[in-house]
Design a protein around this motif. Structure first.
Motif, PDB file in Angstrom:
ATOM      1  N   LEU A 155       0.811  -1.214   0.000  1.00 39.71           N
ATOM      2  CA  LEU A 155       0.000   0.000   0.000  1.00 39.71           C
ATOM      3  C   LEU A 155       0.845   1.266   0.000  1.00 39.71           C
ATOM      4  O   LEU A 155       0.447   2.278   0.545  1.00 39.71           O
ATOM      5  N   THR A 156       2.030   1.212  -0.583  1.00 41.22           N
ATOM      6  CA  THR A 156       2.879   2.406  -0.621  1.00 41.22           C
ATOM      7  C   THR A 156       2.237   3.521  -1.422  1.00 41.22           C
ATOM      8  O   THR A 156       2.608   4.675  -1.285  1.00 41.22           O
ATOM      9  N   ASN A 157       1.270   3.186  -2.265  1.00 41.59           N
ATOM     10  CA  ASN A 157       0.600   4.202  -3.065  1.00 41.59           C
ATOM     11  C   ASN A 157      -0.616   4.774  -2.351  1.00 41.59           C
ATOM     12  O   ASN A 157      -1.298   5.643  -2.869  1.00 41.59           O
ATOM     13  N   ILE A 158      -0.930   4.267  -1.155  1.00 41.36           N
ATOM     14  CA  ILE A 158      -2.082   4.748  -0.409  1.00 41.36           C
ATOM     15  C   ILE A 158      -1.675   5.903   0.496  1.00 41.36           C
ATOM     16  O   ILE A 158      -0.641   5.857   1.156  1.00 41.36           O
ATOM     17  N   CYS A 159      -2.479   6.945   0.514  1.00 36.77           N
ATOM     18  CA  CYS A 159      -2.231   8.043   1.441  1.00 36.77           C
ATOM     19  C   CYS A 159      -3.514   8.331   2.212  1.00 36.77           C
ATOM     20  O   CYS A 159      -4.613   8.018   1.764  1.00 36.77           O
ATOM     21  N   VAL A 160      -3.349   8.907   3.376  1.00 34.13           N
ATOM     22  CA  VAL A 160      -4.468   9.288   4.225  1.00 34.13           C
ATOM     23  C   VAL A 160      -4.769  10.761   3.990  1.00 34.13           C
ATOM     24  O   VAL A 160      -3.893  11.613   4.134  1.00 34.13           O
ATOM     25  N   VAL A 161      -6.006  11.055   3.602  1.00 35.70           N
ATOM     26  CA  VAL A 161      -6.440  12.444   3.473  1.00 35.70           C
ATOM     27  C   VAL A 161      -7.238  12.766   4.733  1.00 35.70           C
ATOM     28  O   VAL A 161      -8.242  12.133   5.023  1.00 35.70           O
ATOM     29  N   ARG A 162      -6.749  13.743   5.488  1.00 32.71           N
ATOM     30  CA  ARG A 162      -7.297  14.042   6.813  1.00 32.71           C
ATOM     31  C   ARG A 162      -7.952  15.422   6.806  1.00 32.71           C
ATOM     32  O   ARG A 162      -7.394  16.386   6.292  1.00 32.71           O
TER      33      ARG A 162
END
Length: 201
Positions: free
Chosen positions: A17-24
Motif C-alpha cells: 500500500l505504498t501508493n495509499i495516502c491518508v487524506v485528513r
C-alpha cells in the motif's frame, strides 16, 4: 462497526500500500479520514480525474484510519449535515490535508506542464502559415520565455487559457486562435439554406 466496508480495506501497514495516502480533514472538533490512492488525489483536485472509485481505496470515512476506527454516523451528520459517505468523501478529498513526496509532486507538475502545453498547441496557430506550432516549440517558449510554472489549484484547461492570452499579447511569438471547424450532415437538402443562415447569424 461495518465489516463489509472494512473487508475492502487492506491493512495500512502492508508494503503493497505504498501508493495509499491518508487524506485528513478536521471539522466540528473531530477528525475525518479517507484512504486514497496517492497519485490520483492531485489529479482529482485539478479536475483531471473525476471517477471517485479511481481515487478512493474504499468509500469509508474513518475517525482514525490507522486503527481502523470508522467515523460515527452522528458525527458525520453534525459536521457535514449528512451521513452519505460519498458526499463526505468528496469534501474530505477537496479540503483535507495529505502528504506527498517532493519527487511525486515534481512528477505531477511536469505532467501537468505537458498537458497545458498540449492544450495550448491545440488552441493556437501561426497566423502566417495558418498551421499549429510544434508542441516542442510551445513547450520551449513556455519554459524559457514565459517561465510558466503550473499550479495544482487550477485545471490544465484553465491554465492553458491563461497562457493563450499571454501569447496573444507577446510581440515575439505571433499566434491566433485556431478556428473551430464544424461538419454538419443535413438529410433534407431543402434545409441547407436555413442552416447556412443560422450559422451566419
Amino acid at each position: 462497526w461495518r465489516p463489509n466496508n472494512m473487508s475492502r480495506l487492506q491493512p495500512v501497514g502492508q508494503k503493497k500500500l505504498t501508493n495509499i495516502c491518508v487524506v485528513r480533514y478536521k471539522r466540528s472538533g473531530k477528525r475525518f479520514e479517507v484512504a486514497a490512492y496517492r497519485n490520483t488525489v492531485l489529479a482529482w483536485r485539478n479536475g483531471n480525474q473525476t471517477d471517485l472509485d479511481e481515487v478512493l481505496q474504499a468509500h469509508t470515512i474513518f475517525s482514525n484510519l490507522e486503527k481502523g476506527d470508522i467515523a460515527k454516523s452522528e458525527d458525520l451528520i453534525e459536521a457535514f449535515g449528512t451521513d452519505n459517505e460519498d458526499v463526505v468523501c468528496v469534501e474530505v478529498l477537496n479540503k483535507g490535508e495529505f502528504q506527498v513526496s517532493e519527487e511525486e509532486r515534481q512528477a505531477h507538475l511536469e505532467q501537468l506542464f505537458k498537458d497545458v502545453a498540449a492544450r495550448v498547441t491545440d488552441m493556437v496557430v501561426n497566423p502566417e502559415t495558418q498551421k499549429p506550432y510544434p508542441l516542442s516549440t510551445i513547450e520551449r517558449y513556455l519554459r524559457e520565455t514565459l517561465h510558466f510554472a503550473p499550479t495544482d489549484t487550477q485545471s490544465a484547461k484553465q491554465q492553458a487559457l491563461v497562457v493563450v492570452r499571454q501569447l496573444e499579447q507577446a510581440a515575439d511569438f505571433p499566434v491566433m486562435r485556431a478556428q473551430m471547424r464544424l461538419r454538419l450532415r443535413v438529410p433534407d437538402r431543402a434545409a441547407v439554406p436555413r442552416v447556412q443562415q443560422a450559422l451566419h447569424e
